[in-house]
Structures are given as structure tokens and as C-alpha cells.
Design a protein around this motif. Structure first.
Motif, PDB file in Angstrom:
ATOM      1  N   VAL A   1       0.864  -1.179   0.000  1.00 24.96           N
ATOM      2  CA  VAL A   1       0.000   0.000   0.000  1.00 24.96           C
ATOM      3  C   VAL A   1       0.903   1.233   0.000  1.00 24.96           C
ATOM      4  N   ARG A   2       0.466   2.260  -0.714  1.00 24.94           N
ATOM      5  CA  ARG A   2       1.206   3.532  -0.748  1.00 24.94           C
ATOM      6  C   ARG A   2       0.679   4.450   0.354  1.00 24.94           C
ATOM      7  N   LEU A   3       1.559   5.357   0.798  1.00 30.07           N
ATOM      8  CA  LEU A   3       1.110   6.392   1.724  1.00 30.07           C
ATOM      9  C   LEU A   3      -0.040   7.138   1.062  1.00 30.07           C
ATOM     10  N   GLY A   4      -1.072   7.433   1.814  1.00 33.11           N
ATOM     11  CA  GLY A   4      -2.255   8.092   1.280  1.00 33.11           C
ATOM     12  C   GLY A   4      -3.367   7.118   0.926  1.00 33.11           C
ATOM     13  N   ALA A   5      -3.105   5.822   1.024  1.00 27.84           N
ATOM     14  CA  ALA A   5      -4.109   4.796   0.689  1.00 27.84           C
ATOM     15  C   ALA A   5      -4.403   3.945   1.927  1.00 27.84           C
ATOM     16  N   ALA A   6      -5.311   2.998   1.755  1.00 30.45           N
ATOM     17  CA  ALA A   6      -5.733   2.139   2.858  1.00 30.45           C
ATOM     18  C   ALA A   6      -5.853   0.692   2.391  1.00 30.45           C
ATOM     19  N   VAL A   7      -5.841  -0.218   3.340  1.00 26.34           N
ATOM     20  CA  VAL A   7      -6.098  -1.636   3.083  1.00 26.34           C
ATOM     21  C   VAL A   7      -7.054  -2.151   4.154  1.00 26.34           C
ATOM     22  N   SER A   8      -7.700  -3.255   3.822  1.00 29.06           N
ATOM     23  CA  SER A   8      -8.580  -3.937   4.778  1.00 29.06           C
ATOM     24  C   SER A   8      -8.106  -5.370   4.936  1.00 29.06           C
ATOM     25  N   ALA A   9      -8.159  -5.864   6.160  1.00 34.82           N
ATOM     26  CA  ALA A   9      -7.850  -7.261   6.458  1.00 34.82           C
ATOM     27  C   ALA A   9      -9.172  -7.997   6.623  1.00 34.82           C
ATOM     28  N   LEU A  10      -9.326  -9.099   5.881  1.00 39.48           N
ATOM     29  CA  LEU A  10     -10.533  -9.921   5.932  1.00 39.48           C
ATOM     30  C   LEU A  10     -10.151 -11.334   6.351  1.00 39.48           C
ATOM     31  N   LEU A  11     -11.119 -12.051   6.914  1.00 38.13           N
ATOM     32  CA  LEU A  11     -10.881 -13.412   7.367  1.00 38.13           C
ATOM     33  C   LEU A  11     -11.776 -14.390   6.630  1.00 38.13           C
ATOM     34  N   ILE A  12     -11.183 -15.475   6.192  1.00 39.07           N
ATOM     35  CA  ILE A  12     -11.905 -16.567   5.559  1.00 39.07           C
ATOM     36  C   ILE A  12     -11.712 -17.765   6.480  1.00 39.07           C
ATOM     37  N   PHE A  13     -12.786 -18.475   6.769  1.00 37.16           N
ATOM     38  CA  PHE A  13     -12.669 -19.545   7.752  1.00 37.16           C
ATOM     39  C   PHE A  13     -13.530 -20.738   7.368  1.00 37.16           C
ATOM     40  N   HIS A  14     -13.336 -21.804   8.091  1.00 38.36           N
ATOM     41  CA  HIS A  14     -14.154 -23.012   7.951  1.00 38.36           C
ATOM     42  C   HIS A  14     -14.185 -23.741   9.283  1.00 38.36           C
ATOM     43  N   GLY A  15     -15.196 -24.556   9.469  1.00 43.18           N
ATOM     44  CA  GLY A  15     -15.236 -25.484  10.591  1.00 43.18           C
ATOM     45  C   GLY A  15     -15.560 -24.909  11.948  1.00 43.18           C
ATOM     46  N   CYS A  16     -16.347 -23.840  12.023  1.00 43.13           N
ATOM     47  CA  CYS A  16     -16.730 -23.352  13.343  1.00 43.13           C
ATOM     48  C   CYS A  16     -17.663 -24.374  14.008  1.00 43.13           C
ATOM     49  N   ALA A  17     -17.589 -24.421  15.328  1.00 44.72           N
ATOM     50  CA  ALA A  17     -18.399 -25.383  16.082  1.00 44.72           C
ATOM     51  C   ALA A  17     -19.726 -24.750  16.486  1.00 44.72           C
ATOM     52  N   PRO A  18     -20.851 -25.387  16.164  1.00 43.12           N
ATOM     53  CA  PRO A  18     -22.150 -24.857  16.593  1.00 43.12           C
ATOM     54  C   PRO A  18     -22.442 -25.236  18.049  1.00 43.12           C
ATOM     55  N   ASP A  19     -23.172 -24.351  18.729  1.00 39.86           N
ATOM     56  CA  ASP A  19     -23.602 -24.646  20.094  1.00 39.86           C
ATOM     57  C   ASP A  19     -24.851 -25.524  20.064  1.00 39.86           C
ATOM     58  N   ALA A  20     -25.508 -25.693  21.205  1.00 41.03           N
ATOM     59  CA  ALA A  20     -26.689 -26.562  21.302  1.00 41.03           C
ATOM     60  C   ALA A  20     -27.828 -26.092  20.397  1.00 41.03           C
ATOM     61  N   GLU A  21     -27.885 -24.787  20.103  1.00 46.45           N
ATOM     62  CA  GLU A  21     -28.920 -24.241  19.215  1.00 46.45           C
ATOM     63  C   GLU A  21     -28.481 -24.241  17.755  1.00 46.45           C
TER      64      GLU A  21
END
Length: 174
Positions: free
Chosen positions: A72-92
Motif C-alpha cells: 500500500v502507498r502512503l495516502g491509501a488504505a487496506v482492509s484485512a478480511l478473514l476466511i474460515f471453515h469449521g466453526c463449532a455450533p452450540d446446542a442451538e
């Protein structure tokens, strides 16, 4: 430098019951930006245009072309994103995954950079990746030092108790 995240698209065939795997079913070793713990996996990616990235992710019926960056150049911005798999569901049947971001500047100074829910809801069906809800955006102005930065995402699945830290490196230039 922007590049198309074709590798990520190839991972869409990922099995949610294992570590990161390629389309042939071969295990992919963890890296600092892509880690797994059992069936829970997280990857951090940087983009110069979060809205376009999310739109491509959410509207494409064929493998999307996802624009990512590591500079990224000075004067600009970036965003960090997350990609995931396998989250554990609760009782609901609901997952509860959260993140805390940390920005480390070129001088090594670490600054908390926000956080929030990555995913609170039903898990994606098996064999699919999910784009997280939380993101971190950072802009750089002329007073910021140029050099190598690190963005760390400390991700926790509150249901399973599994935690992962992933890191993306960023080069800030003039």
C-alpha cells in the motif's frame, strides 16, 4: 502489488472436517497467514477494496476473482478480511467466532486495531469456506513510516474454545 487469489478459490472444495486441503484432497501445511486447529481453520487476506472483494465473494456463482494485495502507498488504505471453515455450533446450532486485530508498524510498535464477530450464526455447509463478518481497515498518511508492517488476527471459536493467530505482512511505500 495486486494479485488474484486463485489459490483461495481452489480451496473452496475444502472439507470442513479437516485441515486446509487442496482440490485433490492433499493437506496443505499451515502458514503464518493460514492456520488450522482440528476442523477449525482461518486465513487472513488483505485487499485495497473491501466492498469489491465482498461483492465478488457474495455474488459469484463461478470461482470469484478476488483482488488482494500485500503493498500500500502512503495516502491509501487496506482492509484485512478473514476466511474460515469449521466453526463449532452450540446446542442451538449457532457458531460464535470472534477476532481481535493487532497492527505492528515498521518500528515494531504494536497497536490494538479493533475486533468483533467473525461469525455468529449457523455454520456453512460442509466443504465450503465462509467470509467473516469482521474486518480491519487501516489508512496510511504521510506521517506514517514506510516499511514492513504486520497485521495479526487473533481468532477464537467461543463454542469449541479453539484459538488461532494468523498474520499478514504489508509493505508500505511512498
Amino acid at each position: 502489488m495486486k494479485w488474484c487469489l486463485v489459490f483461495l478459490v481452489a480451496l473452496l472444495s475444502l472439507a470442513a472436517h479437516g485441515a486446509w486441503i487442496d482440490p485433490t484432497g492433499k493437506a496443505i501445511p499451515d502458514t503464518e497467514s493460514m492456520r488450522s486447529a482440528g476442523d477449525f481453520g482461518v486465513q487472513i487476506v488483505l485487499t485495497a477494496d473491501e466492498d469489491r472483494f465482498r461483492q465478488a465473494w457474495n455474488t459469484s456463482k463461478t470461482p470469484p476473482r478476488l483482488s488482494t494485495t500485500n503493498t500500500v502507498r502512503l495516502g491509501a488504505a487496506v482492509s484485512a478480511l478473514l476466511i474460515f471453515h469449521g466453526c463449532a455450533p452450540d446446542a442451538e446450532g449457532v457458531c460464535d467466532v470472534v477476532v481481535e486485530f493487532v497492527l505492528e508498524d515498521a518500528d515494531g510498535k504494536k497497536t490494538p486495531a479493533g475486533g468483533g464477530p467473525v461469525w455468529i450464526g449457523k455454520p456453512m455447509q460442509q466443504r465450503f469456506l465462509q467470509l467473516g463478518q469482521a474486518s480491519m481497515s487501516v489508512g496510511f498518511d504521510k506521517t506514517d513510516p514506510v516499511g514492513d508492517y504486520k497485521i495479526t488476527a487473533n481468532v477464537k471459536d467461543r463454542v469449541s474454545g479453539r484459538s488461532l493467530s494468523v498474520v499478514s505482512r504489508l509493505k508500505v511505500t511512498k
